[in-house]
Design an enzyme around this catalytic site. Structure first.
Site, PDB file in Angstrom:
ATOM      1  N   HIS A 121       0.828  -1.215   0.000  1.00 36.25           N
ATOM      2  CA  HIS A 121       0.000   0.000   0.000  1.00 36.25           C
ATOM      3  C   HIS A 121       0.859   1.260   0.000  1.00 36.25           C
ATOM      4  CE1 HIS A 121      -4.091   1.605   1.577  1.00 36.25           C
ATOM      5  NE2 HIS A 121      -3.429   2.591   0.979  1.00 36.25           N
ATOM      6  N   ASP A 151       0.934   2.667   3.814  1.00 38.97           N
ATOM      7  CA  ASP A 151       0.037   3.724   3.323  1.00 38.97           C
ATOM      8  C   ASP A 151       0.844   5.012   3.110  1.00 38.97           C
ATOM      9  OD1 ASP A 151      -2.209   5.004   2.437  1.00 38.97           O
ATOM     10  OD2 ASP A 151      -3.201   5.119   4.383  1.00 38.97           O
TER      11      ASP A 151
END
Length: 436
Positions: A62, A313
């Site tokens: 991610h 992320d």
């Protein structure tokens, strides 16, 4: 003394992979394979691994690399460099670029831009056209280009029937991917509960007067998608899980044998909503930072395997964007160069468990286990991370390879640092320095 001609020997470390741990030198060829693993090996070049673990390269499910569209914040080249410095040999690029990665032209552009970087950047693609949640992207065409993960990350697919159709469609495409499963990854957030919110709804949002997002905004979509995984039989991967309720539901789904996997982002197991006390947008992220109880649940989920993977992320933003008010600033924070150290510092887990969550498990979820995350044995791909787990250092955004410096860990003392990274036999990071 055993001798392997040419190539590079990684000397004096402890090899850690999914088969266990053992003291061994590792010889890798310039052509990209492991030539030998054993005692007292030699080679043309030596990389010192004293006091280090030698692991399969880390894999991040991610990351946001911002290209195309927001190159002022990050490019694929700079993001890949940061990834290599963090020990990652492969990362999955999220599709919320401008334009979105929802068609062959944009995915091909990303593949071309990533071709000569120092990390293996694999594109994901959007589930729906423009990530708009109204019609499916041309998934079959994108699978043929190598896409294995589809997500509308940044938003969740709100329409129940469309998500069911996407899962059924994805489940029918394995014949185009050599049998590799196609994974639908979900950013779980019900818009009706999250629109107009900027942090977690709770004690701190009440104190600060900032509109908050309830945990239920995430948990309702987790609940729905577990049901859809049961209905369709297609695997769902839950991105950046942040609440105790989500972790509990995924634990129960796995116990029932349902095809679900999950990741946690580093900031969701080491920061809480209390970090927002000074209205600093560095701590604005989606899903938002949660409570102490949620952080404890995420840690427990990582410890018992409910949560399969640690992701970053990684979300670069320019200083100009992050200097806006808390409400106006975009959500997201850097993570690639600090991920291992944050996990090693804040999780009470053996290093084998941390590496499992950062290497071979995410590689399996991404369908790239043939290239990354596998056991370090003769003949295996030479994609490796050499990490000193005990060295301490202080985080500095300015010192990072990213074009942005929005790290929430500025000034934090952390433990564990990547010394060398090997990609396809090439030492792309040596002694903590990127080589190109």
């Amino acid at each position: 003394m055993n001798t392997a001609s040419g190539n590079t020997v990684i000397k004096g470390g402890t090899v850690v992979d999914e088969t266990g741990s053992r003291r061994a030198d590792v010889v890798v060829s310039d052509e990209g394979t492991v030539l030998a693993v054993g005692d007292d090996l030699d080679g043309d070049r030596i990389l010192d691994a004293t006091d280090c673990v030698v692991s399969p390269g880390l894999v991040d499910l991610h990351v946001h690399l911002r290209q195309p569209g927001k190159e002022e914040a990050e490019t694929i080249e700079t993001g890949a460099r940061g990834a290599a410095l963090g020990g990652f040999t492969s990362v999955i690029a999220m599709p919320n670029t401008t334009p979105a990665m929802d068609c062959a032209a944009v995915v091909r552009e990303v593949i071309d831009l990533a071709a000569d970087t120092i990390c293996d950047v694999r594109p994901s693609a959007a589930i729906t056209v423009g990530r708009g949640g109204e019609s499916l992207a041309p998934m079959a065409e994108l699978v043929k280009l190598g896409v294995r993960i589809f997500t509308d990350d940044g938003t969740g697919v709100q329409d129940d029937k469309l998500m069911r159709t996407a899962l059924e469609y994805a489940g029918s495409l394995a014949h185009l991917s050599g049998g590799q499963p196609i994974v639908l990854a979900q950013h779980c957030e019900v818009n009706a509960l999250s629109e107009g919110t900027y942090m977690h709804e709770g004690e701190w949002s009440g104190r600060l007067g900032i509109p908050g997002q309830p945990a239920e905004a995430e948990e309702l979509m987790v609940m729905r998608d577990i049901a859809l995984a049961r209905l369709t039989g297609t695997r769902v991967h839950f991105q950046h899980m942040s609440t105790a309720g989500s972790v509990a539901m995924i634990r129960a789904a796995k116990a029932a044998g349902l095809p679900v996997t999950a990741e946690a982002a580093t900031h969701h197991f080491c920061l809480t909503d209390a970090c927002c006390a000074d209205y600093d947008p560095l701590y604005k992220v989606h899903p938002p930072l949660r409570t102490d109880a949620d952080v404890a649940a995420v840690k427990e989920g990582l410890a018992d395997g409910t949560i399969d993977a640690i992701a970053t992320d990684h979300a670069p933003h320019t200083a100009q964007d992050k200097e806006q008010t808390f409400a106006d600033a975009p959500p997201g924070m850097l993570g690639l160069e600090t991920a291992f150290a944050i996990a090693n510092t804040h999780l009470d887990l053996p290093i084998e468990a941390i590496l499992a969550a950062m290497s071979w498990r995410p590689a399996a979820i991404a369908g790239i286990a043939a290239d990354h995350g596998g056991p370090i044995v003769e003949g295996s791909p030479a994609n490796l991370a050499i990490i000193d787990p005990n060295t301490t250092w202080t985080v500095s955004g300015e010192a990072m390879a990213s074009r942005s410096n929005n790290t929430p860990y500025e000034g934090m003392a952390v433990r564990g640092r990547v010394r060398h990274t090997i990609l396809k036999g090439e030492a792309v990071v040596i002694d903590g320095e990127a080589q190109r």
